[in-house]
Motif scaffolding. Sequence first.
Motif, short mmCIF file in Angstrom:
data_model
loop_
_atom_site.label_atom_id
_atom_site.label_comp_id
_atom_site.label_asym_id
_atom_site.label_seq_id
_atom_site.Cartn_x
_atom_site.Cartn_y
_atom_site.Cartn_z
N GLU A 63 0.81 -1.20 0.00
CA GLU A 63 0.00 0.00 0.00
C GLU A 63 0.85 1.26 0.00
O GLU A 63 2.06 1.22 0.19
N ALA A 271 -9.21 -8.18 -0.44
CA ALA A 271 -9.84 -6.87 -0.57
C ALA A 271 -9.87 -6.37 -2.01
O ALA A 271 -10.58 -5.42 -2.32
N ARG A 283 -14.30 -11.41 2.10
CA ARG A 283 -13.44 -10.25 2.35
C ARG A 283 -12.92 -10.24 3.77
O ARG A 283 -13.66 -10.40 4.72
N VAL A 285 -11.80 -7.60 6.09
CA VAL A 285 -11.70 -6.16 6.20
C VAL A 285 -10.83 -5.82 7.41
O VAL A 285 -11.17 -6.15 8.54
N ARG A 305 -2.83 -4.29 13.05
CA ARG A 305 -4.02 -4.52 12.22
C ARG A 305 -4.26 -6.00 11.97
O ARG A 305 -5.20 -6.37 11.27
N SER B 158 -5.83 10.87 7.97
CA SER B 158 -5.27 10.18 6.81
C SER B 158 -6.28 10.21 5.67
O SER B 158 -7.44 10.56 5.87
N MET B 161 -9.43 8.28 6.37
CA MET B 161 -10.24 8.93 7.40
C MET B 161 -10.97 10.14 6.82
O MET B 161 -12.14 10.38 7.11
N ASP B 188 -5.90 3.17 -0.66
CA ASP B 188 -5.30 1.85 -0.67
C ASP B 188 -6.37 0.77 -0.69
O ASP B 188 -7.47 0.98 -0.21
N VAL B 189 -5.96 -0.40 -1.19
CA VAL B 189 -6.91 -1.50 -1.32
C VAL B 189 -7.62 -1.85 -0.02
O VAL B 189 -8.83 -2.04 0.00
N THR B 190 -6.86 -1.93 1.07
CA THR B 190 -7.52 -2.36 2.31
C THR B 190 -8.42 -1.24 2.86
O THR B 190 -9.44 -1.52 3.48
N ILE B 191 -8.05 0.01 2.60
CA ILE B 191 -8.88 1.13 3.05
C ILE B 191 -10.09 1.25 2.13
O ILE B 191 -11.21 1.55 2.57
N GLN B 192 -9.89 0.99 0.84
CA GLN B 192 -11.00 0.97 -0.10
C GLN B 192 -12.07 -0.02 0.37
O GLN B 192 -13.27 0.26 0.33
N ALA B 193 -11.62 -1.19 0.81
CA ALA B 193 -12.56 -2.20 1.28
C ALA B 193 -13.38 -1.66 2.45
O ALA B 193 -14.59 -1.88 2.53
N GLN B 194 -12.74 -0.91 3.36
CA GLN B 194 -13.47 -0.31 4.49
C GLN B 194 -14.54 0.66 3.99
O GLN B 194 -15.68 0.64 4.45
N LEU B 196 -15.97 0.94 0.97
CA LEU B 196 -17.05 0.30 0.23
C LEU B 196 -18.03 -0.40 1.18
O LEU B 196 -19.24 -0.32 1.01
N ASP B 197 -17.47 -1.06 2.18
CA ASP B 197 -18.31 -1.70 3.18
C ASP B 197 -19.23 -0.70 3.86
O ASP B 197 -20.41 -0.95 4.10
#
Lengths: 335, 321
Positions: A63, A271, A283, A285, A305, B158, B161, B188-194, B196-197
């Motif tokens: 990332e 993800a 997923r 998350v 995390r 961030s 956020m 970022d991909v993992t933040i994108q997932a948050q 979208l959820d």
Amino acid sequence: MSLAEKELSNTTVNHANLLELHHVKKYFPIMGGVMRRKVGEVKAVDDVTFSLMKGETLGLVGESGCGKSTTGRMIMRVLDVTEGQIVFDGQDITSVKGERLRRLRQDFQMVFQDPYSSLNPRMSVGALIAEPLIVNKKGSHSQIKDQVVSLLETVGLSAEARIRYPHEFSGGQRQRIAIARALALRPKLIVADEAVSALDVSIQAQILNLLADLRKEFGLSYVFISHNLAVVKHVSDRVGVMYLGRLVELAPKSSLYATPLHPYTQALLSAAPEPSRTVKRERIVLVGDVPSPANPPSGCAFHTRCPKVMEVCRSVRPEMNEYQPGHFVACHLYS
Amino acid sequence: MSEPLLKVSNLKTYFISKYRTVKAVDGVDFEVQKGKVLGIVGESGSGKSMTSLSIMGLIPPPYGKIVEGEIRFEGVDLSKLSEKKMNDVRGNRISMIFQEPMSALNPVLKIGEQIDEVLIRHKRLSKSEARRKSIQLLQSVGFPRAEQIVNEYPHQLSGGMRQRAMIAMAMACEPSILIADEPTTALDVTIQAQVLDLMRDLKEHTGTAIVLITHDLGVVADMADDMIVMYGGQVVESGTADDIFNTPLHPYTNALMESIPVIDEERERLTAIPGTVPSAANFPQGCRFAERCAIAQASCHEKMPELRELQPGHLVRCDLA
Ligand SMILES: Nc1ncnc2c1ncn2[C@@H]1O[C@H](COP(=O)(O)OP(=O)(O)OP(=O)(O)O)[C@@H](O)[C@H]1O
Ligand SMILES: Nc1ncnc2c1ncn2[C@@H]1O[C@H](COP(=O)(O)OP(=O)(O)OP(=O)(O)O)[C@@H](O)[C@H]1O
Ligand SMILES: [Mg+2]
Ligand SMILES: [Mg+2]
């Protein structure tokens, strides 16, 4: 045997390796206070070891801010290494400078995300591609002109493009120009840093196909940096996953994508949304934001995390470990 | 199907200057259904953002204008509303989030003050009621320390956020439509997932319909109920996301699906689409994709195909499909 030992033992004997990084670190100082003194440091790259064979493509994913570009720029020797060693084609290039570095640079080139800012807008396309050839005295005026035409052809542009300027081209075409320029000196290695990320998907495919063709034609090796997991899978032989300045997993792509070991890699893969209505992944998350590399968590950098965090993760930094043949992971779950 | 929440008909948004006319949106039709997600995909410059800005009444002055068409929402045509009336709709009944949250957040105001303001203006809440609601909203978008976040400035957060704070602000008045223009592209991909959820959760809890603009087919596949594919300022295909992903009918949609690498598949070679998008200042007279189309015939270059319904609810602008 740890990755470092295994790869280090090859340092001088293994001529199949085009590039080797040994425990490479890059710390950027953080200046502060009225005296502009060093008050801390950003551990942008923190002990990274890997190698690249001739003709191989290694993908680097992770990332934003995890240190991919910094790694690429150290390989290109545009950034000095804080600690560690970089070996290119059998030579230690960690601290070469001046004329020797200029000559070495012919062998490695970089292609960036934004082809516009990396091309001087005031130079014609012909002049842009000819420049490295002229600087390195690669023939007479007319020989260089012929080379420029053939380079344009190689990247799928017509000879007529020579007399035009970068702004007259689309994003994909500009990226072709940047690639033609990178190819001019027949490099052995290309570091592609988000080289297709700014392009429309329909254009992205043209460039990915072009990179694959060039690899076949010239036996090029690539370090391919991207945050797009699908693109990296498409182009790479092996893939390294970075998190907060560290390599956390390194494996042949087939095993990395089929059986990711590190919980971060697992989360990352889960993800990535797939363009399909039938494949639905479970997923994972992650909660929380990516920590700052100026203040990385103790122990395993991912422990804040990690859904599988254990007590040991908070204090002990996991080493890279060959869990399956060729599949390395830095995680206490596997040691 | 019940009455759509929003119905856009023959929308044309042009930039008209002395020297040229840019047909940014050129005859677009679509509907947004209550509580559903409509995905809009298409090449860069195909008019996705201008379509959404037209709905919001935010077309860049001085040259941009809606020259034709209708945007029907809750019984009125938004394209004919006065700026004053539009102000009551914007941020209240319809709100929008952008790719770059900094463009929507005020850098000199604390996060809490910005959300309070929306609530005070549209919901006539008192200051203390607004603050209580703001904290609740921030909690609902996943901030554990919402009481502190209200007192922070955007630059202290961030990227992920900030995006969540912007969503909280956009959702403050429980709009019936949320327009999200590339909401996760910078993440970022993992933040994108948050994120979208979160959008999915909000939709389920509030019944807000979402118009999701993206160039990422993966995000659309994940989120959308219905979708439209845009090319050259027009809709070239529309239907349910299932129909379009399972049986894409337009050659552009087809090529798009073939041109991306996919994790779950090994593709030896990607199907690239040759050439580039025609300029919106100078479209050809026939089909706008014809020049790049693998199956184009002479007739395609002469006559613009109509958007026609090939299967129930599945429309395509191609005479050869
Ligand atoms: N010149 C510099 N001075 C100080 N810090 C820097 C410098 N260059 C990079 N960094 C920091 O080093 C870290 C790694 O940055 P880098 O650009 O390598 O990340 P990246 O993985 O390429 O991210 P992205 O996906 O956003 O391009 C980041 O925290 C960044 O802020
Ligand atoms: N202020 C402006 N003046 C003139 N033309 C404009 C202006 N803004 C946008 N356009 C043009 O309108 C067309 C549609 O632009 P729009 O921003 O809607 O595209 P998009 O589909 O959102 O693309 P992207 O995926 O790149 O965001 C483009 O051809 C663009 O060049
Ligand atoms: Mg980078
Ligand atoms: Mg846009």
